[in-house]
Design a protein around this motif. Structure first.
Motif, mmCIF file in Angstrom:
data_model
loop_
_atom_site.group_PDB
_atom_site.id
_atom_site.type_symbol
_atom_site.label_atom_id
_atom_site.label_comp_id
_atom_site.label_asym_id
_atom_site.label_seq_id
_atom_site.Cartn_x
_atom_site.Cartn_y
_atom_site.Cartn_z
ATOM 1 N N ILE A 1 -49.567 -41.789 24.074
ATOM 2 C CA ILE A 1 -49.286 -43.215 23.978
ATOM 3 C C ILE A 1 -47.948 -43.512 23.311
ATOM 4 C CG2 ILE A 1 -50.117 -45.428 23.075
ATOM 5 C CD1 ILE A 1 -52.966 -44.378 23.556
ATOM 6 N N SER A 2 -47.616 -42.823 22.246
ATOM 7 C CA SER A 2 -46.343 -43.088 21.575
ATOM 8 C C SER A 2 -45.169 -42.816 22.508
ATOM 9 C CB SER A 2 -46.209 -42.256 20.300
ATOM 10 O OG SER A 2 -47.149 -42.686 19.346
ATOM 11 N N GLN A 3 -45.228 -41.720 23.252
ATOM 12 C CA GLN A 3 -44.166 -41.420 24.210
ATOM 13 C C GLN A 3 -44.164 -42.426 25.361
ATOM 14 O OE1 GLN A 3 -45.139 -37.328 25.097
ATOM 15 N NE2 GLN A 3 -43.481 -36.607 23.773
ATOM 16 N N ALA A 4 -45.342 -42.848 25.765
ATOM 17 C CA ALA A 4 -45.435 -43.864 26.820
ATOM 18 C C ALA A 4 -44.760 -45.154 26.366
ATOM 19 C CB ALA A 4 -46.895 -44.122 27.178
ATOM 20 N N LEU A 5 -44.992 -45.532 25.125
ATOM 21 C CA LEU A 5 -44.380 -46.752 24.600
ATOM 22 C C LEU A 5 -42.862 -46.647 24.564
ATOM 23 C CD1 LEU A 5 -46.933 -47.576 21.782
ATOM 24 C CD2 LEU A 5 -46.412 -49.017 23.772
ATOM 25 N N LEU A 6 -42.339 -45.483 24.215
ATOM 26 C CA LEU A 6 -40.881 -45.301 24.213
ATOM 27 C C LEU A 6 -40.313 -45.471 25.617
ATOM 28 C CD1 LEU A 6 -40.491 -42.235 21.818
ATOM 29 C CD2 LEU A 6 -39.822 -44.601 21.364
ATOM 30 N N ASN A 7 -40.966 -44.892 26.600
ATOM 31 C CA ASN A 7 -40.506 -45.028 27.977
ATOM 32 C C ASN A 7 -40.637 -46.458 28.475
ATOM 33 O OD1 ASN A 7 -39.830 -42.321 29.619
ATOM 34 N ND2 ASN A 7 -41.181 -41.880 27.906
ATOM 35 N N LEU A 8 -41.718 -47.107 28.090
ATOM 36 C CA LEU A 8 -41.896 -48.493 28.511
ATOM 37 C C LEU A 8 -40.857 -49.392 27.845
ATOM 38 C CD1 LEU A 8 -43.534 -50.220 30.399
ATOM 39 C CD2 LEU A 8 -45.218 -50.532 28.595
ATOM 40 N N ARG A 9 -40.502 -49.087 26.615
ATOM 41 C CA ARG A 9 -39.438 -49.840 25.938
ATOM 42 C C ARG A 9 -38.111 -49.678 26.695
ATOM 43 N NH1 ARG A 9 -39.105 -47.703 20.608
ATOM 44 N NH2 ARG A 9 -41.154 -48.618 20.304
ATOM 45 N N ARG B 1 -42.710 -45.814 35.298
ATOM 46 C CA ARG B 1 -43.632 -44.849 35.900
ATOM 47 C C ARG B 1 -43.829 -43.633 35.002
ATOM 48 N NH1 ARG B 1 -41.640 -46.184 41.963
ATOM 49 N NH2 ARG B 1 -42.785 -48.146 42.088
ATOM 50 N N ALA B 2 -42.781 -43.225 34.330
ATOM 51 C CA ALA B 2 -42.937 -42.155 33.333
ATOM 52 C C ALA B 2 -43.889 -42.626 32.238
ATOM 53 C CB ALA B 2 -41.583 -41.770 32.749
ATOM 54 N N TYR C 1 -47.869 -39.892 43.182
ATOM 55 C CA TYR C 1 -48.636 -39.022 42.299
ATOM 56 C C TYR C 1 -49.447 -39.814 41.281
ATOM 57 C CZ TYR C 1 -46.631 -34.749 44.212
ATOM 58 O OH TYR C 1 -46.297 -33.709 45.037
ATOM 59 N N LEU C 2 -48.920 -40.941 40.830
ATOM 60 C CA LEU C 2 -49.712 -41.800 39.937
ATOM 61 C C LEU C 2 -50.986 -42.259 40.639
ATOM 62 C CD1 LEU C 2 -47.060 -44.061 38.157
ATOM 63 C CD2 LEU C 2 -48.661 -42.488 37.052
ATOM 64 N N LYS C 3 -50.839 -42.685 41.878
ATOM 65 C CA LYS C 3 -51.999 -43.174 42.623
ATOM 66 C C LYS C 3 -53.019 -42.073 42.893
ATOM 67 C CE LYS C 3 -49.927 -47.208 44.663
ATOM 68 N NZ LYS C 3 -49.870 -48.075 45.826
ATOM 69 N N LEU C 4 -52.545 -40.831 42.941
ATOM 70 C CA LEU C 4 -53.440 -39.685 43.143
ATOM 71 C C LEU C 4 -53.975 -39.130 41.823
ATOM 72 C CD1 LEU C 4 -51.377 -37.774 45.860
ATOM 73 C CD2 LEU C 4 -53.547 -38.987 46.205
ATOM 74 N N SER C 5 -53.596 -39.763 40.718
ATOM 75 C CA SER C 5 -53.970 -39.320 39.366
ATOM 76 C C SER C 5 -53.448 -37.924 39.043
ATOM 77 C CB SER C 5 -55.488 -39.379 39.161
ATOM 78 O OG SER C 5 -55.942 -40.707 39.325
ATOM 79 N N GLU C 6 -52.336 -37.564 39.652
ATOM 80 C CA GLU C 6 -51.658 -36.297 39.352
ATOM 81 C C GLU C 6 -50.511 -36.606 38.387
ATOM 82 O OE1 GLU C 6 -50.715 -33.848 42.737
ATOM 83 O OE2 GLU C 6 -52.601 -34.374 43.731
ATOM 84 N N TYR C 7 -50.878 -36.759 37.126
ATOM 85 C CA TYR C 7 -49.949 -37.311 36.139
ATOM 86 C C TYR C 7 -48.798 -36.374 35.775
ATOM 87 C CZ TYR C 7 -53.823 -40.520 36.000
ATOM 88 O OH TYR C 7 -54.800 -41.390 36.364
ATOM 89 N N ASP C 8 -49.022 -35.073 35.803
ATOM 90 C CA ASP C 8 -47.917 -34.147 35.525
ATOM 91 C C ASP C 8 -46.841 -34.265 36.602
ATOM 92 O OD1 ASP C 8 -48.944 -33.098 33.135
ATOM 93 O OD2 ASP C 8 -50.141 -31.608 34.223
ATOM 94 N N ASN C 9 -47.268 -34.292 37.857
ATOM 95 C CA ASN C 9 -46.310 -34.447 38.957
ATOM 96 C C ASN C 9 -45.644 -35.820 38.916
ATOM 97 O OD1 ASN C 9 -46.612 -31.878 40.098
ATOM 98 N ND2 ASN C 9 -48.399 -32.517 41.269
ATOM 99 N N ALA C 10 -46.405 -36.844 38.602
ATOM 100 C CA ALA C 10 -45.835 -38.190 38.500
ATOM 101 C C ALA C 10 -44.744 -38.222 37.436
ATOM 102 C CB ALA C 10 -46.927 -39.204 38.170
#
Length: 119
Positions: A47-55, A36-37, A7-16
């Motif tokens: 971005i802030s939530q992305a950073l938490l997941n990446l952490r 991936r989240a 889904y990331l590769k398809l740019s379907e971010y909600d499904n990803a």
């Protein structure tokens, strides 16, 4: 986990994001579903939530240099956006004008590139 990547590769971010979260529930100690989240959230401009997941991904795979590189890059983007918002508030501009067009386009390109780096 693989569905999230598809889904990331398809740019379907909600499904990803949905499938990454399911993978986290099943294998919370694995780094990839957290990464991936993070990629899905970053692509959705959360971005802030992305950073938490990446952490979380970095905590599970501390030797992964790609995660560390992305974290620093995304943190720089978050800081730049924060500074732009502060400048905007000082100038009393409308809230939708927190980035210039070049910066917005640069961030979009980074989001497209970075979610593809986490595979």
């Amino acid at each position: 986990m693989n569905l999230s990547l598809c889904y990331l590769k398809l740019s379907e971010y909600d499904n990803a994001l949905t499938f990454a979260r399911k993978a986290i529930e099943i294998k919370p100690r694995f780094s990839k579903p957290h990464a991936r989240a993070a990629a899905a959230l970053f692509a959705k401009r959360r971005i802030s939530q992305a950073l938490l997941n990446l952490r979380n991904a970095i905590q599970r795979a501390p030797n992964n240099g790609e995660y560390a590189r992305l974290y620093q890059e995304w943190e720089n983007i978050r800081q730049r956006q924060k500074q732009q918002l502060q400048t905007q508030n000082k100038e009393n501009e409308p809230s939708h004008c927190n980035q210039d067009d070049d910066s917005k386009e640069e961030d979009k390109q980074t989001a497209r590139k970075d979610h593809k780096d986490i595979v």
